[in-house]
Design an enzyme around this catalytic site. Structure first.
Site, short mmCIF file in Angstrom:
data_model
loop_
_atom_site.label_atom_id
_atom_site.label_comp_id
_atom_site.label_asym_id
_atom_site.label_seq_id
_atom_site.Cartn_x
_atom_site.Cartn_y
_atom_site.Cartn_z
CG HIS A 93 -1.71 1.17 1.49
ND1 HIS A 93 -3.06 1.23 1.25
CD2 HIS A 93 -1.38 2.40 1.99
CE1 HIS A 93 -3.52 2.44 1.58
NE2 HIS A 93 -2.51 3.15 2.04
CD GLU A 94 1.88 3.45 3.79
OE1 GLU A 94 2.15 4.57 3.31
OE2 GLU A 94 0.85 3.23 4.45
CG ASP A 133 -0.60 -17.84 -20.78
OD1 ASP A 133 0.58 -18.20 -20.70
OD2 ASP A 133 -0.97 -16.82 -21.38
N GLY A 180 -11.95 -30.72 -16.00
CA GLY A 180 -12.45 -30.75 -14.63
C GLY A 180 -11.68 -31.63 -13.69
N GLY A 181 -10.89 -32.57 -14.21
CA GLY A 181 -10.23 -33.51 -13.32
C GLY A 181 -11.26 -34.42 -12.66
CG ASP A 201 -15.03 -31.20 -12.07
OD1 ASP A 201 -14.86 -30.69 -10.95
OD2 ASP A 201 -14.44 -32.23 -12.44
N GLY A 243 -23.14 -18.19 -19.52
CA GLY A 243 -24.09 -17.16 -19.13
C GLY A 243 -25.08 -16.75 -20.20
#
Length: 511
Positions: free
Chosen positions: A160-161, A262, A335-336, A340, A345
């Site tokens: 923060h500082e 990635d 999902g392994g 899962d 949406g």
């Protein structure tokens, strides 16, 4: 380089005309190479008492206070670690210098005293003053007595500082400055920016700290510091895998400068939420809570964020029941173990869904080339319906029981499928599910139950000789009602009736 009596050049900061305006001060360092040092003396040779400096050298303010002490070696190590967190995300190069009477760092850090123990530290923003960039830690505050390890409130305080020392302000409104832009209340929170003073959980309850504090700048901090100094285009610029486990606790924001594939990987057993969207958050591994006086309050908060403008293409879940939310890239979601779920949406009709030899795939009809690969995923939830993909597991059991107990057409009853899947996912065995289905028919007489199953399988009313063997087994307790339903469900004729092979391609729809 600055001296005890001169400051490095600064430059004016224009508004970003964005949410991050609340975090921006009016100036920043002109150079992206910024020096830092650890003062070891309050001798006036190292500090300016001139106008724009620290004032009368025999006063009781910093640095002349008798409580002045240098940072410990351990403090310095964690201070440099915190500096690196800012350098990871922005075009910043920090260089340490040894203090002399002619050269000190742009950023300087030492201990002094404030009688208010609740004051942990304070910092001077970039400016033409020799005060600029100096960070003071209160000898009466917590940081004097706590190790500054990542995850502690002390390490968060140093982050923060350093934000202040680089040109970031608090995000809340200033009653003494009507022109100061404040963050909306729902964003003025340490979950979004370590420059905030507010700790709250997902329910909106406020507390005093987190059970494990942020170890990096958070989403809004990263956007703000990148606006001031530019992006770090070299940090994680190849295909990287970010692995999280249950042996450690995490609270961070991922900055990834590039790479076309990635991966965010969870190697643990705690049910987790993995959201790959930029500026979105996940709950992965050991839970992190908002606390009030050391007591966990409410549900766990999000603990892994992805910075804005960052694209992580793939995710691998752990051993628990994980939930995945993909982004606008072509994602591979694995999902392994566990049950899962991938959350979409949007309504089902806007997507093409299918199965190849070893995985399911899904793509929005508006962008068919952007295809997601689903591996070891048992559920896909759209806005209006769900698809159960584990036709070799719970979904297959439910589809076959629906056909055997309620008739082949009932496999299309999404409400029935949803009820059955809920029970299966809660842990009911195949036999218990069969008994649950039979009970739902309100039939109790063994002859009626056998007749129902026979009709659904063969489409005819059974003769007495057809029924007798099964009725006798039920009457004698040789087989349970649930086991008989399961036996009927597993028959080849039932698989043909419900078109099980086709269901394996499309999934079982449920509400």
């Amino acid at each position: 380089m600055p001296s005890p009596f001169t400051s490095s050049e600064i430059t004016h900061v224009d508004p970003a005309n964005d949410t991050i305006d609340s975090l921006l001060s009016i100036s920043r360092w002109a150079s992206t190479t910024i020096s830092y040092s650890f003062p070891i003396s309050d001798n006036p040779l190292f500090w300016s008492s001139l106008s724009g400096g620290y004032g009368f050298q025999f006063g009781d303010g910093e640095p002349w206070n008798s409580a002045f002490v240098p940072l410990t070696t351990a403090d310095q190590i964690n201070f440099v670690r915190a500096l690196q967190q800012w350098a990871n995300v922005a075009n910043l190069n920090f260089v340490q210098v040894a203090e002399t009477a002619s050269e000190v760092g742009d950023i300087r850090a030492a201990y002094t005293e404030d009688p208010d123990e609740s004051t942990l530290a304070w910092t001077y923003l970039p400016s033409p003053s020799t005060l600029a960039g100096d960070i003071w830690i209160n000898t009466k505050g917590l940081l004097r007595f706590q190790d500054w390890n990542p995850g502690s409130i002390s390490f968060e305080t140093i982050l923060h500082e350093l934000g202040h020392a680089l040109g970031l302000e608090h995000p809340f409104a200033d009653p003494n400055d009507p022109s100061k832009v404040g963050l909306p209340r729902d964003l003025d929170n340490t979950r979004y920016t370590i420059m905030s003073y507010t700790y709250s959980n997902l329910e909106g309850n406020e507390g005093t700290e987190f059970s494990f504090h942020p170890t990096t700048p958070m989403v809004l901090d990263i956007s703000a510091i990148q606006f001031l100094y530019g992006f770090n285009n070299f940090y994680h610029a190849v295909n990287d895998t970010y692995t999280f486990d249950d042996a450690n606790t995490y609270h961070e924001t991922i900055w990834d400068a590039g790479g076309s594939s990635d991966t965010l990987r969870y190697a643990g057993a705690i049910p987790s939420l993995i959201d790959l969207n930029p500026a979105s958050a996940s709950q992965i591994g050991q839970p992190v809570y908002m606390q009030s006086n050391g007591v966990n309050i409410g549900s766990p908060i999000h603990n892994i964020w992805i910075a804005d403008n960052v694209m992580i293409e793939n995710a691998i879940g752990g051993q628990g029941n994980d939930t995945f939310i993909g982004n606008n890239a072509s994602n591979s979601l694995d999902g392994g173990e566990g049950i899962d779920t991938v959350v979409i949406g949007f309504p089902r009709h806007q997507f093409t869904f299918g199965k190849s030899s070893d995985h399911y795939f899904i793509a929005a009809d508006t962008n068919p080339a952007n295809q997601d690969i689903l591996l070891n995923i048992e559920r896909v939830e759209f806005d209006d319906t769900g698809l159960a993909l584990d036709l070799g597991g719970h979904a297959g059991e439910i589809a076959k029981l629906l056909g055997a107990v309620f008739g082949a057409s009932s496999v299309a009853n999404q409400e029935y499928a949803g009820i059955g899947l809920t029970k299966a996912d809660e842990g009911l065995s195949y036999e218990q599910l069969g008994e649950f289905a039979i009970n739902a028919t309100n039939l109790t007489h063994h002859g009626e139950i056998v007749t129902l199953l026979w009709q659904n399988l063969f489409g005819t009313i059974p003769t007495q000789s057809d029924k007798s063997p099964y009725i006798n087994m039920l009457d004698n307790g040789e087989i349970s009602v649930g086991s008989l339903a399961m036996l009927a469900a597993e028959s080849e004729v039932n698989a043909q009736n419900i078109h099980l092979t086709e269901l394996m391609q499309t999934g079982l729809a449920y509400i």
